[in-house]
Motif scaffolding. Structure first.
Motif, PDB file in Angstrom:
ATOM      1  N   ALA A 192       0.835  -1.209   0.000  1.00 12.08           N
ATOM      2  CA  ALA A 192       0.000   0.000   0.000  1.00 12.08           C
ATOM      3  C   ALA A 192       0.869   1.259   0.000  1.00 12.08           C
ATOM      4  N   HIS A 193       2.022   1.212   0.697  1.00 13.11           N
ATOM      5  CA  HIS A 193       2.947   2.360   0.680  1.00 13.11           C
ATOM      6  C   HIS A 193       3.456   2.633  -0.739  1.00 13.11           C
ATOM      7  N   VAL A 194       3.537   1.598  -1.573  1.00  9.43           N
ATOM      8  CA  VAL A 194       3.965   1.774  -2.965  1.00  9.43           C
ATOM      9  C   VAL A 194       2.778   2.272  -3.802  1.00  9.43           C
ATOM     10  N   ALA A 195       1.608   1.647  -3.592  1.00  9.56           N
ATOM     11  CA  ALA A 195       0.431   1.946  -4.420  1.00  9.56           C
ATOM     12  C   ALA A 195      -0.057   3.381  -4.264  1.00  9.56           C
ATOM     13  N   VAL A 196       0.179   3.984  -3.092  1.00 10.49           N
ATOM     14  CA  VAL A 196      -0.365   5.317  -2.828  1.00 10.49           C
ATOM     15  C   VAL A 196       0.135   6.340  -3.849  1.00 10.49           C
ATOM     16  N   ASP A 197       1.321   6.074  -4.400  1.00 14.82           N
ATOM     17  CA  ASP A 197       1.881   7.016  -5.377  1.00 14.82           C
ATOM     18  C   ASP A 197       0.990   7.167  -6.613  1.00 14.82           C
ATOM     19  N   THR A 198       0.191   6.145  -6.911  1.00 20.71           N
ATOM     20  CA  THR A 198      -0.674   6.224  -8.107  1.00 20.71           C
ATOM     21  C   THR A 198      -1.724   7.331  -7.960  1.00 20.71           C
ATOM     22  N   LEU A 248       1.459   3.023 -12.158  1.00 24.06           N
ATOM     23  CA  LEU A 248       2.895   2.807 -11.987  1.00 24.06           C
ATOM     24  C   LEU A 248       3.408   1.965 -13.158  1.00 24.06           C
ATOM     25  N   PRO A 249       4.441   2.450 -13.872  1.00 28.49           N
ATOM     26  CA  PRO A 249       4.979   1.613 -14.956  1.00 28.49           C
ATOM     27  C   PRO A 249       5.553   0.322 -14.372  1.00 28.49           C
ATOM     28  N   GLU A 250       5.348  -0.796 -15.041  1.00 31.80           N
ATOM     29  CA  GLU A 250       5.906  -2.065 -14.560  1.00 31.80           C
ATOM     30  C   GLU A 250       6.845  -2.604 -15.630  1.00 31.80           C
ATOM     31  N   PRO A 251       8.070  -3.027 -15.296  1.00 29.83           N
ATOM     32  CA  PRO A 251       8.578  -3.047 -13.922  1.00 29.83           C
ATOM     33  C   PRO A 251       9.074  -1.684 -13.434  1.00 29.83           C
ATOM     34  N   SER A 252       8.963  -1.503 -12.121  1.00 27.06           N
ATOM     35  CA  SER A 252       9.566  -0.363 -11.429  1.00 27.06           C
ATOM     36  C   SER A 252      10.391  -0.918 -10.273  1.00 27.06           C
ATOM     37  N   VAL A 253      11.290  -0.080  -9.752  1.00 27.51           N
ATOM     38  CA  VAL A 253      11.962  -0.454  -8.502  1.00 27.51           C
ATOM     39  C   VAL A 253      11.327   0.385  -7.401  1.00 27.51           C
ATOM     40  N   ALA A 254      11.009  -0.240  -6.270  1.00 32.30           N
ATOM     41  CA  ALA A 254      10.462   0.497  -5.137  1.00 32.30           C
ATOM     42  C   ALA A 254      11.449   0.476  -3.983  1.00 32.30           C
ATOM     43  N   LEU A 280      12.544  -3.381  -3.742  1.00 33.04           N
ATOM     44  CA  LEU A 280      11.671  -4.354  -4.400  1.00 33.04           C
ATOM     45  C   LEU A 280      11.639  -4.115  -5.886  1.00 33.04           C
ATOM     46  N   LEU A 281      11.473  -5.217  -6.619  1.00 30.18           N
ATOM     47  CA  LEU A 281      11.209  -5.093  -8.043  1.00 30.18           C
ATOM     48  C   LEU A 281       9.705  -5.301  -8.210  1.00 30.18           C
ATOM     49  N   ILE A 282       9.039  -4.290  -8.775  1.00 32.79           N
ATOM     50  CA  ILE A 282       7.586  -4.374  -8.930  1.00 32.79           C
ATOM     51  C   ILE A 282       7.276  -4.787 -10.371  1.00 32.79           C
ATOM     52  N   ASP A 283       7.013  -6.088 -10.566  1.00 34.59           N
ATOM     53  CA  ASP A 283       6.630  -6.546 -11.909  1.00 34.59           C
ATOM     54  C   ASP A 283       5.125  -6.443 -12.037  1.00 34.59           C
ATOM     55  N   ASP A 284       4.424  -6.724 -10.935  1.00 29.46           N
ATOM     56  CA  ASP A 284       2.968  -6.718 -10.956  1.00 29.46           C
ATOM     57  C   ASP A 284       2.490  -6.420  -9.532  1.00 29.46           C
ATOM     58  N   LEU A 285       2.177  -5.168  -9.286  1.00 25.63           N
ATOM     59  CA  LEU A 285       1.833  -4.742  -7.921  1.00 25.63           C
ATOM     60  C   LEU A 285       0.572  -5.432  -7.406  1.00 25.63           C
ATOM     61  N   ALA A 286      -0.285  -5.894  -8.309  1.00 29.27           N
ATOM     62  CA  ALA A 286      -1.529  -6.537  -7.868  1.00 29.27           C
ATOM     63  C   ALA A 286      -1.295  -7.971  -7.409  1.00 29.27           C
ATOM     64  N   THR A 335      12.042   3.584 -13.677  1.00 26.13           N
ATOM     65  CA  THR A 335      11.210   4.276 -12.692  1.00 26.13           C
ATOM     66  C   THR A 335      11.532   3.789 -11.283  1.00 26.13           C
ATOM     67  N   LEU A 336      11.831   4.757 -10.408  1.00 22.79           N
ATOM     68  CA  LEU A 336      12.047   4.446  -8.993  1.00 22.79           C
ATOM     69  C   LEU A 336      10.935   5.114  -8.197  1.00 22.79           C
ATOM     70  N   VAL A 337      10.188   4.300  -7.441  1.00 22.01           N
ATOM     71  CA  VAL A 337       9.152   4.869  -6.579  1.00 22.01           C
ATOM     72  C   VAL A 337       9.616   4.715  -5.137  1.00 22.01           C
ATOM     73  N   ILE A 338       9.471   5.783  -4.358  1.00 21.48           N
ATOM     74  CA  ILE A 338       9.902   5.739  -2.951  1.00 21.48           C
ATOM     75  C   ILE A 338       8.666   5.886  -2.067  1.00 21.48           C
ATOM     76  N   GLY A 339       8.541   5.004  -1.073  1.00 23.21           N
ATOM     77  CA  GLY A 339       7.372   5.047  -0.196  1.00 23.21           C
ATOM     78  C   GLY A 339       7.724   4.766   1.247  1.00 23.21           C
ATOM     79  N   GLY A 340       6.778   5.003   2.146  1.00 22.31           N
ATOM     80  CA  GLY A 340       6.986   4.805   3.583  1.00 22.31           C
ATOM     81  C   GLY A 340       7.317   6.130   4.259  1.00 22.31           C
ATOM     82  N   GLY A 341       7.210   6.142   5.578  1.00 18.52           N
ATOM     83  CA  GLY A 341       7.370   7.385   6.334  1.00 18.52           C
ATOM     84  C   GLY A 341       8.658   8.145   6.043  1.00 18.52           C
TER      85      GLY A 341
END
Ligand code: KG4
Ligand code: ZN
Length: 348
Positions: free
Chosen positions: A117-123, A129-135, A146-152, A273-279
């Motif tokens: 969910a910390h990754v998904a919030v960026d959407t 989110l382009p896949e794959p991305s690095v989170a 993480l390597l995000i190939d399929d966030l679902a 694409t690099l997505v950064i999430g979490g506090g």
């Protein structure tokens, strides 16, 4: 768009009671109640206190979110709830509440992973989110690449901390410097007037001998000890501790490692694409450093606004919305709360 599903998300894994409502990628409500003030004097979250606070806050927070979005529970298409990881008792309050609403209003329920969910919030801010991305996921309890190939349906862990989480390190150093809990935002503020080059603190697991086994892993305990020794030496010598310089130098060491390893993961996996999430993604230096260095590598950085980086209900709704859009089946009504839910489990 009005025909996209309306998803409600409930978050109670730590000390924030959050209820968010989204339609597709559009955020309609993000109601939050925090028990952080009740934990501050203990210097950390007290699980029992957090659970009781969730129990008291959950219904009013739910009502605020529905009012803010201008909808009723009958309008909601699915309810998503954090099922783990997190504090067991705290999770139970949210999961039980979500089940109650789901049964009463006859809605499907999705038990979801807090970290995904910390990754998904960026959407909600930057679209799909382009896949794959690095989170790069950096919170009070976790630090992972993480390597995000399929966030679902599943993410691939590349590495993680072998001791403290990044947020935990911020909180411990803040305590050492006499700053309030949670310390991350206070270090961030102090560091703005400090010199990041004042003290050369160690960068954990970046030496050539460590990279073979721990290329994408993190370690912050050596850094923590180095900062503590440095501060103690000052105190023993009867000299004042330059809090802003220590904060800035410590923060620089953490960010340097996080950004360096995240960009290495992008490069070696051919990801743009690099997505950064979490506090800790709320940290101003981490955001600026990631932007600067990524630009040089042709990597696009996506970080949600600071208010969406720390725990909230919108992130759970965002992941729920992505699961529904991806055709993932809902959870069973006897879904458990799992305080140790693995990163690879996106929904249960
Ligand atoms: O994601 P989060 O709200 O809760 C967990 O799932 O753990 O993260 C909380 C952590 C705390 O350790 C807090 O000190 C840190 O995020 N944090 C920050 C900042 N804002 C929050 N760390 C560094 N800089 C910040 N601005
Ligand atoms: Zn979190």
């Amino acid at each position: 768009m009005a025909d996209e599903p309306l998803i409600l998300g409930i978050e109670t894994s730590c000390d924030e009671t959050g209820v968010g409502i989204v339609r597709g990628h559009t955020l309609l409500a993000d109601a939050l109640a925090s028990s952080v003030d009740q934990h501050a004097r203990f210097g950390g979250v007290v699980p029992e206190v957090a659970s009781r606070a969730h129990l008291e806050a959950i219904v009013p927070t739910m009502q605020r979110a529905l009012t803010e979005a201008g909808v009723t529970i009958a309008d909601i298409d699915a309810i998503a709830v954090t099922a783990g990881p997190g504090l067991a008792g705290a999770l139970l309050v949210g999961v039980a509440a979500a089940k109650g609403y789901a049964v009463a209003a006859e809605k499907p329920i999705y038990g979801v992973n807090h970290l995904a969910a910390h990754v998904a919030v960026d959407t909600l801010e930057h679209g799909p989110l382009p896949e794959p991305s690095v989170a790069l996921l950096v919170s009070g309890g976790h630090s992972s690449l993480l390597l995000i190939d399929d966030l679902a349906r599943g993410v691939t862990p590349l590495g993680a901390t072998i001791d403290d989480a990044a947020g935990e390190a911020f909180d411990k150093i803040a305590r050492l410097l006499g700053l309030p809990f949670p310390g991350g935002p206070y270090i961030d503020r102090e560091a703005r007037v400090g010199d990041p080059a004042a003290i050369a603190f160690p960068r954990g697991l970046t030496a050539a001998k460590d990279l073979a086994r721990h290329r994408y892993d993190f370690s912050f305990s050596g850094l923590k000890t180095a900062v503590a020794r440095w501060v103690e030496a000052r105190q023993r010598a009867g000299e004042p501790v330059p809090v802003a310089d220590v904060a800035a130098s410590f923060q620089e060491a953490v960010c340097d490692v996080l950004v360096g390893k995240a960009l290495d993961a992008c490069r070696s996996n051919g990801v743009e694409t690099l997505v950064i999430g979490g506090g800790v993604a709320a940290n101003s230096r981490l955001r600026a450093m990631a932007e600067q260095r990524a630009a040089r590598h042709g990597v696009r950085v996506r970080v949600p606004r600071p208010g969406l980086c720390t725990d909230n209900g919108a992130m759970v709704a965002a992941l729920g919305s992505h699961l529904v859009a991806s055709g993932v089946a809902p959870s069973r009504l006897d879904l458990p709360a799992d305080s140790a839910m693995p990163l690879t489990t996106v929904s249960v």
